[in-house]
Design a protein around this motif. Structure first.
Motif, PDB file in Angstrom:
ATOM      1  N   TRP A 157      -4.079  -8.025  -7.857  1.00  0.00           N
ATOM      2  CA  TRP A 157      -3.472  -6.706  -7.834  1.00  0.00           C
ATOM      3  C   TRP A 157      -2.008  -6.848  -7.431  1.00  0.00           C
ATOM      4  O   TRP A 157      -1.622  -7.826  -6.804  1.00  0.00           O
ATOM      5  N   ALA A 188      -8.425  -5.193  -3.565  1.00  0.00           N
ATOM      6  CA  ALA A 188      -7.348  -4.262  -3.926  1.00  0.00           C
ATOM      7  C   ALA A 188      -7.546  -2.987  -3.115  1.00  0.00           C
ATOM      8  O   ALA A 188      -8.664  -2.688  -2.689  1.00  0.00           O
ATOM      9  N   PHE A 195      -0.030   0.860  -6.695  1.00  0.00           N
ATOM     10  CA  PHE A 195      -0.572  -0.456  -7.012  1.00  0.00           C
ATOM     11  C   PHE A 195      -1.241  -0.415  -8.373  1.00  0.00           C
ATOM     12  O   PHE A 195      -1.514   0.643  -8.930  1.00  0.00           O
ATOM     13  N   LYS A 200       1.272  -4.791  -5.678  1.00  0.00           N
ATOM     14  CA  LYS A 200       1.821  -3.663  -4.923  1.00  0.00           C
ATOM     15  C   LYS A 200       3.164  -3.319  -5.550  1.00  0.00           C
ATOM     16  O   LYS A 200       4.026  -4.181  -5.711  1.00  0.00           O
TER      17      LYS A 200
END
Length: 182
Positions: free
Chosen positions: A68, A177, A27, A70
């Motif tokens: 954030w 996150a 991430f 992934k």
């Protein structure tokens, strides 16, 4: 769906999550200035490139006013990047949010509640995504079951939005996150 004209360019460090220990994904957290260029502090689907490799993904709020991303193993490998690398990102929000994937339990619950099922197609894709996110974001299985029942009742009553749902996570501390392993 094509992206909007709001192109964001930034660099961010690719990180490995601390949990689960056997995670195959990575991430990155967007710099605040990059996130500020997005139309919402909540979930937003973008199209762009990571280290020059194309992707479409939904950015998630980090609860701190940013977002954030992934990065699955396939995208990380295709882009030729590794955890710890600072990667270049170029992306823009899609002009229209795509329909979200429907979890099996949401499909089953709607099938069992005709009035809720009748309301579902009248919602925008962003509203449907918010309902799904609210239902599935509970940490305990019993929370998810309770939220699913509540959602069906609210939808059957004509509600279009999940009640009291903080899309950014800033006020509720409900979103963040992942913690980095390093």
């Amino acid at each position: 769906m094509p992206p909007t004209s709001r192109t964001v360019r930034c660099r961010a460090r690719l990180r490995r999550p601390a949990e689960p220990a056997d995670a195959t994904w990575s991430f990155l957290v967007l710099p605040a200035a990059a996130s500020a260029g997005l139309p919402t502090r909540g979930l937003v689907t973008v199209q762009g490139t990571l280290a020059g490799h194309g992707f479409t993904a939904t950015l998630q709020p980090d609860g701190q006013g940013s977002h954030w991303l992934k990065v699955d193993a396939a995208l990380r490998d295709a882009a030729g990047v590794a955890d710890g690398d600072r990667v270049a990102l170029v992306f823009a929000p899609l002009a229209e949010e795509p329909d979200p994937e429907m979890p099996d339990d949401v499909v089953a619950a709607l099938a069992a509640h005709p009035a809720a099922a009748a309301q579902w197609p009248t919602l925008t894709p962003a509203q449907r995504r918010d309902w799904i996110h609210w239902i599935t974001s509970g940490k305990k299985a019993e929370t998810r079951v309770k939220r699913l029942a509540t959602a069906c009742d609210m939808l059957a009553a004509g509600k279009r939005r999940a009640c009291c749902f903080d899309r950014s996570g800033i006020y509720s501390n409900a979103m963040s996150a992942p913690k980095a392993a390093d």
